[in-house]
Design a protein around this motif. Sequence first.
Motif, short mmCIF file in Angstrom:
data_model
loop_
_atom_site.label_atom_id
_atom_site.label_comp_id
_atom_site.label_asym_id
_atom_site.label_seq_id
_atom_site.Cartn_x
_atom_site.Cartn_y
_atom_site.Cartn_z
N SER A 72 -16.76 13.01 30.73
CA SER A 72 -15.73 11.99 30.57
C SER A 72 -14.68 12.05 31.68
O SER A 72 -14.21 11.01 32.14
CB SER A 72 -15.07 12.10 29.21
N GLU A 73 -14.31 13.25 32.10
CA GLU A 73 -13.32 13.39 33.17
C GLU A 73 -13.76 14.50 34.10
O GLU A 73 -14.28 15.51 33.66
CB GLU A 73 -11.94 13.78 32.62
N ILE A 74 -13.57 14.29 35.37
CA ILE A 74 -13.70 15.36 36.35
C ILE A 74 -12.75 15.04 37.48
O ILE A 74 -12.71 13.93 37.98
CB ILE A 74 -15.16 15.53 36.85
N PHE A 75 -11.90 16.00 37.82
CA PHE A 75 -10.99 15.78 38.94
C PHE A 75 -10.84 17.05 39.74
O PHE A 75 -10.96 18.16 39.24
CB PHE A 75 -9.64 15.22 38.50
N VAL A 76 -10.62 16.85 41.03
CA VAL A 76 -10.54 17.92 42.00
C VAL A 76 -9.14 17.91 42.60
O VAL A 76 -8.69 16.90 43.13
CB VAL A 76 -11.59 17.74 43.11
N ASP A 77 -8.45 19.04 42.49
CA ASP A 77 -7.11 19.17 43.04
C ASP A 77 -7.12 20.17 44.17
O ASP A 77 -7.95 21.08 44.22
CB ASP A 77 -6.13 19.65 41.96
N SER A 78 -6.19 20.04 45.07
CA SER A 78 -6.07 20.97 46.18
C SER A 78 -5.48 22.29 45.67
O SER A 78 -4.62 22.31 44.79
CB SER A 78 -5.18 20.37 47.25
N ALA A 79 -5.95 23.39 46.23
CA ALA A 79 -5.46 24.71 45.85
C ALA A 79 -4.80 25.35 47.07
O ALA A 79 -4.44 24.66 48.03
CB ALA A 79 -6.62 25.56 45.33
N ARG A 80 -4.72 26.65 47.08
CA ARG A 80 -4.08 27.36 48.18
C ARG A 80 -4.83 27.10 49.49
O ARG A 80 -6.00 26.78 49.49
CB ARG A 80 -4.03 28.85 47.90
N MET A 81 -4.12 27.27 50.58
CA MET A 81 -4.70 27.02 51.89
C MET A 81 -4.46 28.26 52.75
O MET A 81 -3.31 28.68 52.91
CB MET A 81 -4.03 25.80 52.52
N LEU A 82 -5.53 28.86 53.24
CA LEU A 82 -5.39 29.99 54.15
C LEU A 82 -5.14 29.46 55.55
O LEU A 82 -5.86 28.58 56.02
CB LEU A 82 -6.67 30.84 54.14
N LYS A 83 -4.14 30.00 56.21
CA LYS A 83 -3.80 29.53 57.55
C LYS A 83 -4.17 30.61 58.56
O LYS A 83 -3.73 31.75 58.45
CB LYS A 83 -2.33 29.18 57.62
N ARG A 84 -5.00 30.23 59.51
CA ARG A 84 -5.47 31.15 60.54
C ARG A 84 -5.15 30.56 61.91
O ARG A 84 -4.94 29.35 62.05
CB ARG A 84 -7.00 31.36 60.43
N LEU A 85 -5.15 31.41 62.92
CA LEU A 85 -4.89 30.97 64.27
C LEU A 85 -6.14 31.14 65.12
O LEU A 85 -6.80 32.17 65.05
CB LEU A 85 -3.73 31.75 64.89
N ARG A 86 -6.43 30.14 65.92
CA ARG A 86 -7.56 30.20 66.85
C ARG A 86 -6.99 30.12 68.27
O ARG A 86 -6.18 29.23 68.55
CB ARG A 86 -8.50 29.03 66.59
N PRO A 87 -7.41 31.01 69.13
CA PRO A 87 -6.91 30.97 70.51
C PRO A 87 -7.27 29.67 71.21
O PRO A 87 -8.35 29.12 71.01
CB PRO A 87 -7.62 32.15 71.19
#
Length: 120
Positions: free
Chosen positions: A75-90
Motif C-alpha cells: 500500500s505504501e513505500i517511500f524512500v527518504d534520504s539518510a546520512r551522507m558520507l563526505k569524502r575528498l578526491r584529489p
Amino acid sequence: MKAVARLRNCPTSPRKMRLVADMIRGQRVDTALNILKFDPRHSSNRLEKLLLSAIANWENANEGESLETANLVVSEIFVDSARMLKRLRPAPQGRAHRIRKRSNHVTLVVDSLSTKTEKN
C-alpha cells in the motif's frame, strides 16, 4: 491490518532506490516479489528482503488469517534520504573535489485489500 517494515541506512543512493520502489507501489505482494526477483538492479535484492520481512510481520500480527485469502498489497513505500558520507578526491593543481556517498531509509507498508475496500 497493516504491517510495516523499515530498512535503515542502506548504502544506496535514494534516487536509485526510488526507481525500484516505484515499480512495486500498489502491486499485489506476489506480483511485487516476482518483479523484484527478476529485476537486475542491485537495490531490488534489498527491497525483496524488506518485502519478505513485511509479510512476516503481517503474519505475526494476524495469526488466525491465511496469507492467500488476505490479498496483501504494497500500500505504501517511500524512500527518504539518510546520512551522507563526505569524502575528498584529489583534483588537479592541488585542489580537491568532494564526493558524497549517499544512503537512504526505506519504509514499506503492507495492507490487505479487504480492509482498504471496507474503509472506502
